[in-house]
Design a protein around this motif. Structure first.
Motif, short mmCIF file in Angstrom:
data_model
loop_
_atom_site.label_atom_id
_atom_site.label_comp_id
_atom_site.label_asym_id
_atom_site.label_seq_id
_atom_site.Cartn_x
_atom_site.Cartn_y
_atom_site.Cartn_z
N PHE A 109 -52.46 79.36 82.60
CA PHE A 109 -53.37 80.45 82.27
C PHE A 109 -54.82 79.98 82.27
N LEU A 110 -55.08 78.85 81.64
CA LEU A 110 -56.46 78.37 81.56
C LEU A 110 -56.99 77.97 82.93
N ARG A 111 -56.16 77.42 83.77
CA ARG A 111 -56.61 77.13 85.13
C ARG A 111 -56.97 78.43 85.85
N MET A 112 -56.17 79.47 85.65
CA MET A 112 -56.47 80.76 86.25
C MET A 112 -57.77 81.32 85.69
N HIS A 113 -57.95 81.18 84.39
CA HIS A 113 -59.17 81.65 83.73
C HIS A 113 -60.41 80.97 84.33
N TYR A 114 -60.35 79.64 84.47
CA TYR A 114 -61.49 78.90 85.04
C TYR A 114 -61.72 79.28 86.50
N LEU A 115 -60.65 79.43 87.27
CA LEU A 115 -60.78 79.77 88.68
C LEU A 115 -61.36 81.17 88.85
N GLU A 116 -60.87 82.12 88.06
CA GLU A 116 -61.37 83.49 88.14
C GLU A 116 -62.85 83.55 87.74
N ASN A 117 -63.22 82.82 86.70
CA ASN A 117 -64.63 82.78 86.29
C ASN A 117 -65.50 82.18 87.39
N ALA A 118 -65.04 81.13 88.02
CA ALA A 118 -65.81 80.51 89.10
C ALA A 118 -65.99 81.48 90.27
N CYS A 119 -64.94 82.20 90.61
CA CYS A 119 -65.03 83.20 91.69
C CYS A 119 -66.01 84.31 91.33
N GLN A 120 -65.95 84.77 90.10
CA GLN A 120 -66.86 85.83 89.64
C GLN A 120 -68.31 85.36 89.70
N ALA A 126 -73.49 85.66 92.35
CA ALA A 126 -74.65 84.96 92.93
C ALA A 126 -74.87 85.39 94.38
N MET A 127 -73.82 85.53 95.15
CA MET A 127 -73.94 85.94 96.55
C MET A 127 -74.43 87.38 96.68
#
Length: 92
Positions: free
Chosen positions: A19-30, A35-36
């Motif tokens: 779950f936490l890996r998903m949380h970090y990955l989703e935040n990074a994508c957001q 930014a883009m």
């Protein structure tokens, strides 16, 4: 893992870790898509900074939250307290 047209996928040694890996990955994508969306060209850090960051995340040089099982346990417990405070009936 980012699956084209299918979303994100993570794994872990426990549900908390996955779950936490998903949380970090989703935040990074957001963060990246926000930014883009600004329209200005993104400023990419120097290669040395990127390499140092990669070493830090992999635990090769300075240690890593991704290698620290206690960090997952602490973060998971904090997220459970948060959901219990926001939605006490989530488990029903």
């Amino acid at each position: 893992m980012i699956l084209r047209n299918h979303g994100l996928l993570t794994v872990g040694t426990s549900p908390a870790q996955a779950f936490l890996r998903m949380h970090y990955l989703e935040n990074a994508c957001q963060i990246q898509t926000t930014a883009m969306a600004g329209g200005a060209p993104l400023l990419i850090p120097a290669p040395e900074v990127c390499e140092l960051t990669a070493r830090q995340l992999s635990g090769d040089q300075h240690g890593s939250d991704f290698q620290d099982d206690k960090a997952y346990d602490l973060a998971w417990a904090a997220l459970l307290r948060l959901v219990e405070r926001i939605a006490p009936d989530y488990a029903h």
